[in-house]
Motif scaffolding. Structure first.
Motif, mmCIF file in Angstrom:
data_model
loop_
_atom_site.group_PDB
_atom_site.id
_atom_site.type_symbol
_atom_site.label_atom_id
_atom_site.label_comp_id
_atom_site.label_asym_id
_atom_site.label_seq_id
_atom_site.Cartn_x
_atom_site.Cartn_y
_atom_site.Cartn_z
ATOM 1 N N GLN A 1 53.117 48.774 21.179
ATOM 2 C CA GLN A 1 53.776 47.662 20.500
ATOM 3 C C GLN A 1 53.652 46.370 21.286
ATOM 4 O O GLN A 1 53.447 45.291 20.725
ATOM 5 C CB GLN A 1 55.249 48.006 20.251
ATOM 6 N N GLU A 2 53.774 46.455 22.623
ATOM 7 C CA GLU A 2 53.635 45.249 23.437
ATOM 8 C C GLU A 2 52.219 44.699 23.346
ATOM 9 O O GLU A 2 52.015 43.487 23.201
ATOM 10 C CB GLU A 2 54.003 45.527 24.895
ATOM 11 N N LEU A 3 51.220 45.576 23.447
ATOM 12 C CA LEU A 3 49.838 45.122 23.347
ATOM 13 C C LEU A 3 49.531 44.550 21.965
ATOM 14 O O LEU A 3 48.848 43.523 21.848
ATOM 15 C CB LEU A 3 48.884 46.281 23.649
ATOM 16 N N MET A 4 50.044 45.203 20.912
ATOM 17 C CA MET A 4 49.816 44.706 19.561
ATOM 18 C C MET A 4 50.400 43.304 19.399
ATOM 19 O O MET A 4 49.757 42.401 18.850
ATOM 20 C CB MET A 4 50.451 45.665 18.550
ATOM 21 N N SER A 5 51.620 43.121 19.887
ATOM 22 C CA SER A 5 52.278 41.819 19.787
ATOM 23 C C SER A 5 51.524 40.768 20.586
ATOM 24 O O SER A 5 51.309 39.638 20.118
ATOM 25 C CB SER A 5 53.723 41.937 20.270
ATOM 26 N N LEU A 6 51.118 41.133 21.800
ATOM 27 C CA LEU A 6 50.374 40.202 22.642
ATOM 28 C C LEU A 6 49.053 39.810 21.992
ATOM 29 O O LEU A 6 48.739 38.612 21.856
ATOM 30 C CB LEU A 6 50.105 40.836 24.010
ATOM 31 N N PHE A 7 48.257 40.802 21.603
ATOM 32 C CA PHE A 7 46.944 40.519 21.045
ATOM 33 C C PHE A 7 47.047 39.703 19.755
ATOM 34 O O PHE A 7 46.254 38.771 19.534
ATOM 35 C CB PHE A 7 46.192 41.823 20.779
ATOM 36 N N THR A 8 48.007 40.040 18.891
ATOM 37 C CA THR A 8 48.169 39.295 17.645
ATOM 38 C C THR A 8 48.481 37.837 17.926
ATOM 39 O O THR A 8 47.902 36.931 17.325
ATOM 40 C CB THR A 8 49.278 39.916 16.781
ATOM 41 N N SER A 9 49.389 37.588 18.867
ATOM 42 C CA SER A 9 49.770 36.206 19.200
ATOM 43 C C SER A 9 48.595 35.426 19.767
ATOM 44 O O SER A 9 48.370 34.266 19.412
ATOM 45 C CB SER A 9 50.925 36.209 20.210
ATOM 46 N N VAL A 10 47.837 36.055 20.664
ATOM 47 C CA VAL A 10 46.718 35.354 21.296
ATOM 48 C C VAL A 10 45.585 35.134 20.308
ATOM 49 O O VAL A 10 44.971 34.054 20.267
ATOM 50 C CB VAL A 10 46.221 36.129 22.534
ATOM 51 N N LEU A 11 45.294 36.145 19.485
ATOM 52 C CA LEU A 11 44.161 36.042 18.564
ATOM 53 C C LEU A 11 44.374 34.995 17.482
ATOM 54 O O LEU A 11 43.427 34.578 16.828
ATOM 55 C CB LEU A 11 43.874 37.406 17.935
ATOM 56 N N ASN A 12 45.597 34.577 17.274
ATOM 57 C CA ASN A 12 45.843 33.460 16.369
ATOM 58 C C ASN A 12 45.438 32.137 16.994
ATOM 59 O O ASN A 12 45.430 31.108 16.310
ATOM 60 C CB ASN A 12 47.313 33.422 15.968
ATOM 61 N N ARG A 13 45.121 32.177 18.296
ATOM 62 C CA ARG A 13 44.722 30.955 19.000
ATOM 63 C C ARG A 13 43.263 31.009 19.460
ATOM 64 O O ARG A 13 42.505 30.082 19.211
ATOM 65 C CB ARG A 13 45.623 30.742 20.219
ATOM 66 N N VAL A 14 42.910 32.087 20.177
ATOM 67 C CA VAL A 14 41.576 32.190 20.770
ATOM 68 C C VAL A 14 41.121 33.645 20.758
ATOM 69 O O VAL A 14 41.944 34.567 20.688
ATOM 70 C CB VAL A 14 41.564 31.675 22.237
ATOM 71 N N PRO A 15 39.816 33.901 20.854
ATOM 72 C CA PRO A 15 39.329 35.275 21.023
ATOM 73 C C PRO A 15 39.664 35.805 22.409
ATOM 74 O O PRO A 15 39.974 35.034 23.331
ATOM 75 C CB PRO A 15 37.815 35.152 20.822
ATOM 76 N N ILE A 16 39.593 37.124 22.558
ATOM 77 C CA ILE A 16 39.946 37.795 23.808
ATOM 78 C C ILE A 16 38.770 38.633 24.281
ATOM 79 O O ILE A 16 38.134 39.344 23.491
ATOM 80 C CB ILE A 16 41.169 38.716 23.626
ATOM 81 N N THR A 17 38.491 38.564 25.582
ATOM 82 C CA THR A 17 37.575 39.497 26.234
ATOM 83 C C THR A 17 38.371 40.310 27.235
ATOM 84 O O THR A 17 39.028 39.744 28.106
ATOM 85 C CB THR A 17 36.434 38.763 26.959
#
Length: 286
Positions: free
Chosen positions: A99-115
């Motif tokens: 759940q923490e990773l899902m929340s983190l990734f969703t929030s960041v991916l609304n701004r920038v891609p992640i590597t």
């Protein structure tokens, strides 16, 4: 953190990798992009501490996410790069960690891609990344998970540090490494000591890579059959983003975790820096 060579600085844009003041994060200039780089986020660490050590701590998930999102707001970039261990538990993420990773990734991916450069705690990270990208209608960007041997972007190499980097990753001007969670044990004003997170930076010594991977420089190889025909990169060892993850006390007799550190640091030429940028000199003598 000042740069020590001309090769890791572009006169037009500044240093290729520049740590941010007082936070465990840096800005990297990679080709036409800029990236915010952090290491060892360790989502769900409180669950791990509960099972591994019997330590009960309230979750700091919201604070971790807030701090990272604030950095993305304060320093607009084109990408977030996580130098491994986005999650904490070795194995597939589960329960609160997911759940923490899902929340983190969703929030960041609304701004920038992640590597995500794969670390030793990232065995199930693709399952989380795939779920985020397929289950959310809000996602604007994607997640790329690299091999454990790392990735090179422009003139900068990125590797977690728990395994040997690929030869192509070493062909860079600056090599960013996580995994170690470097800390310093320093004297305090009352005669005791305390631990503090730190950066380490110094030129790479080819010796362990020559022995392990067969990499040599041209002036080391009599028959000129070397794999790398360049000066060694600077190595920047990143402090852990997660303040609860502990670390290696690099200025004590405590051993390093990485298979190529500290051997890959040129002796007496690798400096320690506090998070505020204070340069303390060679880490062994701090």
């Amino acid at each position: 953190m000042p740069t020590d060579t001309d090769t890791d600085t572009d006169a037009a844009t500044g240093p290729l990798v520049e740590p941010l003041p007082s936070v465990p994060a840096a800005i990297a200039r990679i080709e036409t992009e800029t990236a915010l780089v952090i290491a060892d986020y360790h989502a769900g660490i409180e669950i791990g501490l509960r099972y591994e050590r019997g330590v009960e701590l309230d979750s700091n998930a919201e604070d971790r996410r807030r701090r990272l999102l604030e950095l993305l707001t304060q320093h607009p970039v084109d990408r977030l790069i996580i130098l491994g261990d986005a999650g904490h538990r070795i194995g597939n993420p589960a329960d609160e960690e997911t759940q923490e990773l899902m929340s983190l990734f969703t929030s960041v991916l609304n701004r920038v891609p992640i590597t995500v450069v794969r670390g030793n705690h990232d065995a199930g990270i693709e399952s989380v990344a795939t779920t985020v990208e397929t289950d959310s209608t809000q996602i604007e960007h994607t997640i790329n998970v690299t091999d454990a041997s790392g990735i090179k972007c422009g003139h900068v190499g990125f590797v977690h540090g728990h395994s040997w980097p690929d030869e192509t990753v070493l062909d860079c001007d600056v090599l960013c490494v996580g995994h170690e969670h470097p800390q310093l044990r320093v004297a305090d004003h009352v005669g005791g000591s305390q631990q503090t997170r730190a950066w380490l930076r110094g030129p790479l010594d080819w010796t362990p890579f020559k022995n392990k991977l067969g990499i040599e420089r041209s002036f080391d190889s009599p028959d000129n059959t070397q794999n790398v025909n360049r000066d060694p990169p600077d190595v920047i060892l990143f402090p852990a983003f997660n303040e609860r993850s502990g670390g290696t006390q690099v200025n004590t007799d405590e051993g390093f975790l990485s298979p190529f550190l500290p051997a890959a640091f040129e002796k007496n030429h690798t400096d320690a820096y506090l998070l505020d940028g204070t340069r303390l000199g060679p880490y062994q003598s701090v």
